[in-house]
Design an enzyme around this catalytic site. Structure first.
Site, PDB file in Angstrom:
ATOM      1  N   TYR A  27       3.557   5.376  11.770  1.00 45.89           N
ATOM      2  CA  TYR A  27       3.804   3.963  12.082  1.00 45.89           C
ATOM      3  C   TYR A  27       4.715   3.212  11.111  1.00 45.89           C
ATOM      4  CZ  TYR A  27      -0.240   3.621   8.899  1.00 45.89           C
ATOM      5  OH  TYR A  27      -1.098   3.741   7.840  1.00 45.89           O
ATOM      6  N   ARG A  36       0.871  -1.175   0.000  1.00 45.03           N
ATOM      7  CA  ARG A  36       0.000   0.000   0.000  1.00 45.03           C
ATOM      8  C   ARG A  36       0.905   1.221   0.000  1.00 45.03           C
ATOM      9  NH1 ARG A  36      -2.335   0.966   5.475  1.00 45.03           N
ATOM     10  NH2 ARG A  36      -0.932   2.746   5.396  1.00 45.03           N
ATOM     11  N   HIS A  78      -3.625   4.629   4.477  1.00 46.71           N
ATOM     12  CA  HIS A  78      -4.751   3.689   4.478  1.00 46.71           C
ATOM     13  C   HIS A  78      -5.953   4.326   3.785  1.00 46.71           C
ATOM     14  CE1 HIS A  78      -7.741   0.825   5.710  1.00 46.71           C
ATOM     15  NE2 HIS A  78      -8.415   1.773   6.330  1.00 46.71           N
TER      16      HIS A  78
END
Ligand SMILES: Cc1ncc(C[n+]2csc(CCOP(=O)(O)OP(=O)(O)O)c2C)c(N)n1
Ligand SMILES: Cc1ncc(C[n+]2csc(CCOP(=O)(O)OP(=O)(O)O)c2C)c(N)n1
Ligand SMILES: [Mg+2]
Ligand SMILES: [Mg+2]
Lengths: 366, 328, 366, 328
Positions: free
Chosen positions: C276, C263, C267
């Site tokens: 993160y 990805r 998100h």
């Protein structure tokens, strides 16, 4: 489609005692027990079966609403139950009366549940034996969480810490919760043993409705070992469970054990298995009886003789009698129990409803 | 007095919840935080921000993506003596965990005849008004209130959020804790040493004499605004505890005012308003000048966000209900 | 603990096109495409990326509430999407914009959802493309049930019948529903392909929070084949999906495909991945870009030249512009939509609430 | 008349349901039956007895043991044009399927803006009184009534069971269909050709003038007995449809009688009774001689069977409520 799951390839089944009572060695599962320990296992099996049969009889007499018999699964339960350490924790379904016996939980507790005096009511901490869980699969997650708690306590990874064992049936392997438990246990490397008693049936549904391949292989898909053991062989069940528990204790994470066995009785006393299965299947499994084979071994090897067997039978009969008496003496719960122990701290609505109902009941006294 | 002032800080509701968890984690080593993205990310709303860094990965646990797994393993941890605080990422995602909450968490204490306690908190950001997609704006509290064995709370402001969440964590019973997500950024001074109103009690957030408006969570603010805007004296009560309900406070108010309006975002049909209306009517039957009226969502799924302003009770809808109760 | 799942063993990854654009052959996955077909795949990739980037931009401008970008996953989606037959049925998550493109679903439908004009609203039958499903894992069961429907229609087992494909992410493999779908599909031998886009992250959680072993191996535990494909290789994704669909069509049951990808974006537009994950991970994956490698292959093999690439870029830009215009012209739903299409037949409460609300609104006109 | 008599058969409620499914299976090749043990065994209550034998394993499907799987795949089959009738073995086991029912089944029609229909029936044997263990005696109807997108029905007698289940199967909307398990063995003549009362309508099963008693499912019989035993004229209405409610019939009755008692087995707190009470009160405010009273289970988990007679509303508890409403 059904063949693979149904046929036991001898090569994939751990067996230490043949149905004829012949002792086998297995390279991965050496087991050395004293003569007394083997006799004790025999005693467990016989007593557990007697108590279960007594419970069936009591249910037929109307003393309980229902009883899920463990008939045929004694070895799976006693073998695994006797592999446990005192401070290990068991998460049973509703059929683990044999494991309850191994954990010294007085069986009257279990009979009380099926009589309907409460929903269980024992203290899991006292016996290292959690409450019976009826919703299929739920307890697999509880057990996994408990094992994660063990990890957080630091009681883990040193080979002497606590471990957890979750029991469930072949049907339960289809539930989301069971599979989520596999994910969690694997990801967190939790000290847990998943003990699946594959008794070939989930009520009326044969194993092929739950899986196309042997169930122990499910574990592969989650990255931990799975092993199939002869569930009617108490020695193999003991050895395999012991090893899996050791593996959990030493920080090697979960193991799935599939104990290949058979539900010799009805699903519960309200079930009629003649509607869905053939008696020849039952006959074939009778030849693999867990008690008969251990008895054959004891006789053949000279570890026990006729009088010993009679003594055990008498003890079992006596224990069954005591259980019956306990059940018949079991008081019904008081009405107040309806409103108690729902919450651990005072609850206004509970107090109010209890008062109102007591006033209502008192009205009948007038 | 000086001390109280010293410990007051202006916090958003989200930060107040964060402070409550931080304090609980610090005070009680058995407290754990669990959920999806609660660790490194600090939660999608940042409510658990910084907690993993401070208390470690063993106590602030990023879990696999499975809500039944979160609650099921939390139950297991509670059995081992822990006090898990579980975050459900959004209201609409609590349903995969519904079975574990309803059949296990709620019933374990009784099943064990009191031998087991279940100090588990299920935190749920709830309600709409943030322009979200499906499943992110729901108000499922009635399902939990109808489930015996659970306590259900909903906070409406930062100070309550701070004290109520600590009470929920300390409570030996399972608590489903609803957080009004669209109020996460509302601010107020929070006294970090105040014990807060006792658990289970409703609070009269605005006294009044002519009508009683009952609300909780995000609707408290809306109702206060409506009361402000109305020309007669309206009392507003923040219920705070949805199960059990503090009917003593509610009934005392309605006995005084004679009129009652209940407001929640959840669909009126089968919502908590019906329960409250039935109880109020039973207790205040001869005192009521009008039937208890309810304002809430329609009996539809939560609509797409371009329609949510119609679905959500707002100032006008509350005023309309006040109008109807006064002109009954 | 994390190593195994994170490291791609080259031996276990099906790849037909290296990141450098070199064409490989794989014995199990022969693929022969015409030059035009390969160019068409390139066109798909470029357009899909352009539309996605446009949607991100529109969201940043406040035109949508949120957008889950597919950036980096174009090859997985286009490769699998182009393997499908017209009457096959797709069950997407919320990120399959590239598959939607392959199914000729006008993307404005998807943008409308994220703008909040409705919850989807297209007709799945029309495009063989079910509605977006947001609750993680749910659609895996719907897809399985649909595949069981195909079996009951008799459209199955002959190699020409319909098949079903269910998309989901790495995070979704932890959900009970996904695993139940594996059980059902296996037990009923349903004509379905499970297409897992392992983009390494479930919001902020890395793959190691969901599994300890490569995800494609999950299928082994349920008795059907699993395969890992380079998810940034459109040719490999096409070949592997085609073969799995054929297998489903010919009565060989389900396959799990793990498309190993990344990805590249957040998100969704509301997420901040810098909290993160490290940028070096991103940089490493940039070198494996699905479009760059196909472009390199096209150039190197002489299948396409500069002007062709410019033409495609221009077309993509034009399509993005059209999409933007469509979105800006999209009307808000009328208030009446609140009460409509909740039930297929008249419903008293709906009628009543609608009437009451309309009367209430009319009150403001006075 | 002759024809009607010719087609009347004395059936138990369980057999009436069986006949309804048999007829639906015969008339519509898209109808399927799914669930645990519904095939060879014919269900643990034998409600699907003989159907697999008659219609084959493809149409009467013994499923893996997973309720979410049952509903989730039923949704998929409905998408392919089938009409699945799913059996949940006992009320307490519907919760693993709750997510699929609430977030998918109920919302699919709206999600598709009407392009998709969801003709799925979820059959649930519900209620207590059979001496069962935990999870086998629950009344979870309020959860489903509060879920928009579902229709909820509860039958109380064999004739209704026969016609209502056929209506539910024919309905293009998803229906949660509650069957009063302790009445499975109740018998009455059932006209197999009668169309039955239209779906959604309540039925006045006993006319009366002085009070209205509302009930559904297993409590209808109890309420009829109570009405019989009471010395004033009591009207009993069988609600039949729990969502939507037939408030027209209910309100018309209460407008005549001025008193209303609602009876269900589910816990009163948060139960459907609150919703009905609130609605009746709003409509009949000036006509009510007493507040609407509710009789139901306590706010406790369903107790172990040795206590269930206390938990379940019985003749005396209904009479007590009548007493209270008349002496208000
Ligand atoms: C969630 C759930 N669904 C259905 C049931 C009803 N039920 C009780 S036992 C059983 C079969 C269980 O089969 P298995 O897991 O193989 O265990 P066994 O009874 O054979 O020991 C079923 C369906 C249940 N208890 N829980
Ligand atoms: C049941 C449920 N729980 C939580 C969420 C919130 N959520 C949305 S996307 C997501 C992560 C999904 O990860 P993955 O399956 O890997 O798919 P990806 O987004 O990476 O494509 C989460 C937790 C959800 N949509 N559904
Ligand atoms: Mg079994
Ligand atoms: Mg992902």
């Amino acid at each position: 489609m059904t063949v693979e799951a149904h046929t036991v390839q001898d090569s994939e089944l751990v067996q230490l005692l043949t149905p004829e009572g012949e002792r086998l060695e297995h390279p991965d599962y050496p087991l050395s027990l004293t003569d007394q320990q083997i006799r004790d296992l025999y005693r467990d099996l016989v007593i557990v079966r007697a108590l279960d049969l007594e419970a069936v009889a009591l249910t037929r007499r109307g003393e309980m609403g229902l009883w899920p018999s463990l008939l045929g699964q004694e070895a799976a339960q006693v073998g695994s139950g006797r592999a446990l350490g005192t401070s290990d924790m068991v998460f049973p379904t509703y059929r683990e009366h044999g494991v309850a016996w191994c954990r010294d939980l007085p069986l009257i507790n279990v009979l009380g549940l099926f009589r309907g005096v409460n929903h269980g009511g024992w203290d899991p901490k006292e016996h290292g034996f959690h409450l019976y869980t009826i919703v299929i699969g739920s307890q697999a997650l509880h057990a996994t969480g408990y094992a994660m708690g063990i990890q957080r306590d630091g009681h883990h990874g040193n080979g002497i810490g606590d471990a957890t064992i979750a029991y469930f049936g072949d049907g339960a392997t289809s539930q989301g919760d069971t599979n989520e438990a596999f994910v969690w246990a694997s990801v967190y490397n939790a000290p847990i043993v998943f003990f699946c008693q594959n008794n070939q049936w989930a009520i009326s549904e044969p194993l092929e409705r739950q899986t196309k391949i042997p169930l122990y292989r499910r574990a592969q898909g989650f990255g931990f070992p799975g092993i199939r053991v002869d569930g009617n062989d108490v020695l193999a069940c003991l050895a395999v469970t012991r090893r899996a528990l050791d593996s959990a204790r030493t920080g090697n994470g979960p193991t799935l054990i599939e104990a290949f066995t058979y539900r010799m009785g009805a699903h519960t006393t309200t079930d009629d298995p003649t509607r869905y299965r053939h008696s020849d299947e039952l006959e074939a499994w009778k030849l693999k009886d867990p008690i008969a084979r251990l008895r054959a071994y004891l006789s053949r090897s000279g570890l026990a003789k006729g009088p010993y067997f009679e003594e055990i039978d008498a003890e079992a009969k006596q224990k069954a009698k005591e259980l019956r008496e306990e059940l018949l003496a079991l008081p019904d719960p008081p009405t107040s129990a309806l409103f108690e122990q729902i919450y651990a701290t005072p609850h206004t609505l509970m107090t109010e409803e209890q008062a109102a109902y007591e006033a209502y009941l008192a009205g009948f006294d007038d | 007095m000086t001390e109280v002032v010293a410990s007051a800080e202006t916090l958003t509701l989200a930060k107040a919840l964060n402070a409550a968890m931080r304090r609980s984690l610090a005070d009680d080593p058995q407290v754990l935080i669990m959920g999806e993205d609660v660790g490194k990310l600090g939660g999608v709303f940042r409510v658990t921000d910084g907690l993993q860094k401070e208390f470690g990965e063993d106590r602030v646990i990023d879990t696999p993506l499975a809500e039944s797994g979160i609650i099921g393993t939390a139950i297991g941890m509670a059995l081992r003596g822990y006090k898990p605080v579980c975050e459900i990422q959004f209201d609409g995602f609590v349903f995969p965990a519904f079975d574990q909450i309803v059949t296990q968490l709620a019933k374990m204490h009784l099943r064990s005849l009191g031998n087991i306690q279940m100090p588990v908190v299920v935190r749920i950001p709830f309600g709409g008004g943030i322009g979200a997609v499906e499943h992110h704006s729901e108000s499922p509290e009635a399902y939990f209130a109808h489930t015996a064995g659970l306590r259900v709370m909903a906070c409406s402001n930062p100070a309550d959020a701070y004290s109520m969440l600590q009470q929920a964590i300390a409570c030996p019973d399972p608590v489903v804790f609803f957080e009004p997500k669209r109020r996460y950024w509302d601010k107020m001074p929070v006294d970090l040493n105040a014990p807060g109103v006792p658990m289970g009690e409703a609070v009269t957030v605005r006294p009044g004499t002519d009508a009683t408006v009952l609300a909780y969570g995000p609707m408290v603010k809306t109702c206060l605004e409506a009361a402000e805007a109305w020309d007669r004296s309206v009392e507003v009560i923040d219920l705070r505890s949805l199960s059990p309900l503090d009917m003593a406070t509610v009934n005392a108010s309605v006995q005084r005012t004679g009129r009652c309006v209940i407001v929640h975002e959840a669909p009126v049909f089968g919502g908590l308003g019906g329960e409250i209306a039935a109880r109020v009517t039973e207790t205040c039957f001869y005192r009521l000048e009008a039937p208890v009226l309810r304002v809430g969502g329609f009996a539809t799924p939560y609509p797409s966000s371009r329609l949510e302003d119609h679905f959500l009770p707002d100032l006008d809808r509350v005023l309309d209900a006040l109008d109807r109760t006064f002109s009954w």
